[in-house]
Scaffold this active site. Structure first.
Site, mmCIF file in Angstrom:
data_model
loop_
_atom_site.group_PDB
_atom_site.id
_atom_site.type_symbol
_atom_site.label_atom_id
_atom_site.label_comp_id
_atom_site.label_asym_id
_atom_site.label_seq_id
_atom_site.Cartn_x
_atom_site.Cartn_y
_atom_site.Cartn_z
ATOM 1 N N SER A 16 0.868 -1.187 0.000
ATOM 2 C CA SER A 16 0.000 0.000 0.000
ATOM 3 C C SER A 16 0.897 1.227 0.000
ATOM 4 O O SER A 16 2.053 1.163 0.447
ATOM 5 C CB SER A 16 -0.854 0.003 1.271
ATOM 6 O OG SER A 16 -1.469 1.255 1.459
ATOM 7 N N TYR A 46 -2.017 -1.197 10.401
ATOM 8 C CA TYR A 46 -2.074 -1.486 8.953
ATOM 9 C C TYR A 46 -0.786 -1.007 8.260
ATOM 10 O O TYR A 46 -0.150 -1.770 7.523
ATOM 11 C CB TYR A 46 -3.295 -0.783 8.370
ATOM 12 C CG TYR A 46 -3.471 -0.934 6.881
ATOM 13 C CD1 TYR A 46 -4.036 -2.080 6.334
ATOM 14 C CD2 TYR A 46 -3.083 0.090 6.008
ATOM 15 C CE1 TYR A 46 -4.207 -2.209 4.962
ATOM 16 C CE2 TYR A 46 -3.253 -0.042 4.642
ATOM 17 C CZ TYR A 46 -3.813 -1.187 4.110
ATOM 18 O OH TYR A 46 -3.986 -1.317 2.750
HETATM 19 N N1 LIG Z 1 -8.720 -0.283 -1.302
HETATM 20 C C1 LIG Z 1 -7.715 0.531 -1.126
HETATM 21 O O1 LIG Z 1 -7.874 1.765 -1.102
HETATM 22 C C2 LIG Z 1 -6.324 -0.022 -0.955
HETATM 23 C C3 LIG Z 1 -5.234 0.864 -0.942
HETATM 24 C C4 LIG Z 1 -3.962 0.364 -0.818
HETATM 25 C C5 LIG Z 1 -3.742 -0.999 -0.692
HETATM 26 N N2 LIG Z 1 -4.817 -1.841 -0.702
HETATM 27 C C6 LIG Z 1 -4.542 -3.267 -0.578
HETATM 28 O O2 LIG Z 1 -5.165 -3.974 -1.636
HETATM 29 C C7 LIG Z 1 -5.435 -5.307 -1.207
HETATM 30 C C8 LIG Z 1 -6.862 -5.668 -1.551
HETATM 31 O O3 LIG Z 1 -7.726 -4.841 -0.818
HETATM 32 P P1 LIG Z 1 -9.169 -4.451 -1.356
HETATM 33 O O4 LIG Z 1 -9.208 -2.980 -1.369
HETATM 34 O O5 LIG Z 1 -9.491 -5.226 -2.556
HETATM 35 O O6 LIG Z 1 -10.044 -4.902 -0.093
HETATM 36 P P2 LIG Z 1 -11.307 -5.851 0.032
HETATM 37 O O7 LIG Z 1 -11.745 -5.705 1.449
HETATM 38 O O8 LIG Z 1 -12.279 -5.591 -1.059
HETATM 39 O O9 LIG Z 1 -10.676 -7.300 -0.182
HETATM 40 C C9 LIG Z 1 -9.909 -7.926 0.798
HETATM 41 C C10 LIG Z 1 -10.269 -9.404 0.781
HETATM 42 O O10 LIG Z 1 -9.476 -10.062 1.791
HETATM 43 C C11 LIG Z 1 -10.323 -10.998 2.422
HETATM 44 N N3 LIG Z 1 -9.861 -11.315 3.771
HETATM 45 C C12 LIG Z 1 -9.855 -10.488 4.845
HETATM 46 N N4 LIG Z 1 -9.457 -11.159 5.932
HETATM 47 C C13 LIG Z 1 -9.190 -12.429 5.539
HETATM 48 C C14 LIG Z 1 -8.769 -13.584 6.230
HETATM 49 N N5 LIG Z 1 -8.545 -13.585 7.549
HETATM 50 N N6 LIG Z 1 -8.600 -14.728 5.535
HETATM 51 C C15 LIG Z 1 -8.855 -14.753 4.199
HETATM 52 N N7 LIG Z 1 -9.279 -13.685 3.504
HETATM 53 C C16 LIG Z 1 -9.446 -12.532 4.162
HETATM 54 C C17 LIG Z 1 -11.691 -10.311 2.471
HETATM 55 O O11 LIG Z 1 -12.740 -11.228 2.700
HETATM 56 C C18 LIG Z 1 -11.750 -9.635 1.119
HETATM 57 O O12 LIG Z 1 -12.368 -10.440 0.140
HETATM 58 C C19 LIG Z 1 -5.122 -5.358 0.286
HETATM 59 O O13 LIG Z 1 -3.838 -5.931 0.471
HETATM 60 C C20 LIG Z 1 -5.117 -3.893 0.679
HETATM 61 O O14 LIG Z 1 -4.314 -3.654 1.812
HETATM 62 C C21 LIG Z 1 -6.100 -1.389 -0.828
#
Ligand SMILES: NC(=O)c1ccc[n+]([C@@H]2O[C@H](COP(=O)([O-])OP(=O)(O)OC[C@H]3O[C@@H](n4cnc5c(N)ncnc54)[C@H](O)[C@@H]3O)[C@@H](O)[C@H]2O)c1
Length: 253
Positions: free
Chosen positions: A144, A157
């Site tokens: 991130s 985080y």
């Molecule tokens: N959305 C943003 O703004 C953003 C920004 C920077 C980085 N990210 C990173 O992108 C990646 C994806 O995030 P996203 O935005 O798609 O979020 P999201 O919440 O849509 O997806 C995350 C997924 O991880 C799964 N998950 C959570 N805990 C879990 C567990 N204990 N076991 C198995 N699965 C689990 C959730 O069920 C979900 O489907 C992450 O690594 C996040 O840190 C997101």
């Protein structure tokens, strides 16, 4: 970059595949011909991803497990190898995001954040390394922009994402002379369920939140998925130990 045959006959394991970036990554890899092992804690949404992958004509193995357990991480990798007979790519996308005032963070939330965001990628990588070495495969960790800049209300985080960056680079050094690649993608804000968590924070100092608001807007999920998927393919053979920022300039200054 990614073309419709990059991953023909190969197998990728993608975590967090029930939603957001993990789902988009799994579908991108499926469109490039990969068979998929998809892992997530949310069984219903994961099944929906699976049916969309099957419709693309590739095979999918569904693993609905909680990655906070090291044993579940190891079993997910073992199941993928047993089912498909090989593993070529591991994309660590799953994460939890629990914005809070640091004095309010429970031990449970702290430990879950470390377990899902940092320990799970390590346990999955550990289990996958022998197969990835055999097939000259790749690991892609999703970090991130929070890995590169302190972010208010996100101490746990941000710490896990900074550590995951260093895990990626340290493994890249350890395996410098062997046929396996380790890279990371560091997105900025994307419109997913995860990002919505920040809106529920009680009494934030909004001047601190404005420092992480994207001046050029949010990043497209599919743009990030394309990069994660690309790094998983042989076309990315020159990338090792790289951290690719896709954040619409948020870390520029
Ligand atoms: N959305 C943003 O703004 C953003 C920004 C920077 C980085 N990210 C990173 O992108 C990646 C994806 O995030 P996203 O935005 O798609 O979020 P999201 O919440 O849509 O997806 C995350 C997924 O991880 C799964 N998950 C959570 N805990 C879990 C567990 N204990 N076991 C198995 N699965 C689990 C959730 O069920 C979900 O489907 C992450 O690594 C996040 O840190 C997101």
């Amino acid at each position: 970059m990614l073309n419709p045959s990059n991953m023909n006959g190969k197998v990728a394991l993608v975590t967090g595949a029930a939603a957001g970036l993990g789902k988009a990554t799994a579908l991108t890899l499926a469109r490039a011909g990969a068979n998929l092992c998809i892992v997530d804690i949310n069984p219903e949404a994961l099944e929906q991803t699976a049916s969309e992958i099957r419709a693309l004509g590739v095979e999918v193995l569904v693993q609905a497990v909680n990655l906070a357990s090291a044993d579940n991480c190891r079993s997910a990798v073992a199941a993928a190898i047993k089912h498909f007979g090989r593993l070529d790519a591991l994309c660590n996308v799953a994460a939890v995001f629990m914005p809070t005032h640091s004095t309010e963070m429970s031990d449970e939330d702290w430990n879950t954040t470390l377990a899902v965001n940092l320990s799970a990628p390590f346990h999955l990588i550990q289990a996958a390394i022998p197969q990835l070495l055999e097939h000259h495969g790749a690991v892609v960790n999703v970090t991130s922009c929070a890995a590169h800049m302190g972010q208010a209300y996100l101490a746990a985080y941000s710490s896990t994402k900074a550590a995951l960056t260093h895990l990626t680079k340290s493994l890249a050094m350890e395996y410098m002379h062997q046929p396996i690649r380790f890279n990371a993608v560091a997105p900025g804000g994307m419109m997913t369920a995860l990002a919505a968590g920040l809106r529920e924070l009680p009494n934030p100092d909004t001047s601190l939140l404005s420092r992480i608001s994207p001046l050029r807007g949010l990043v497209e999920i599919d743009d990030v998925a394309q990069m994660v998927a690309f790094l998983a393919t042989d076309a990315a053979r020159g990338y090792h130990g790289a951290v690719i920022n896709i954040d619409n300039g948020i870390t520029a200054g």
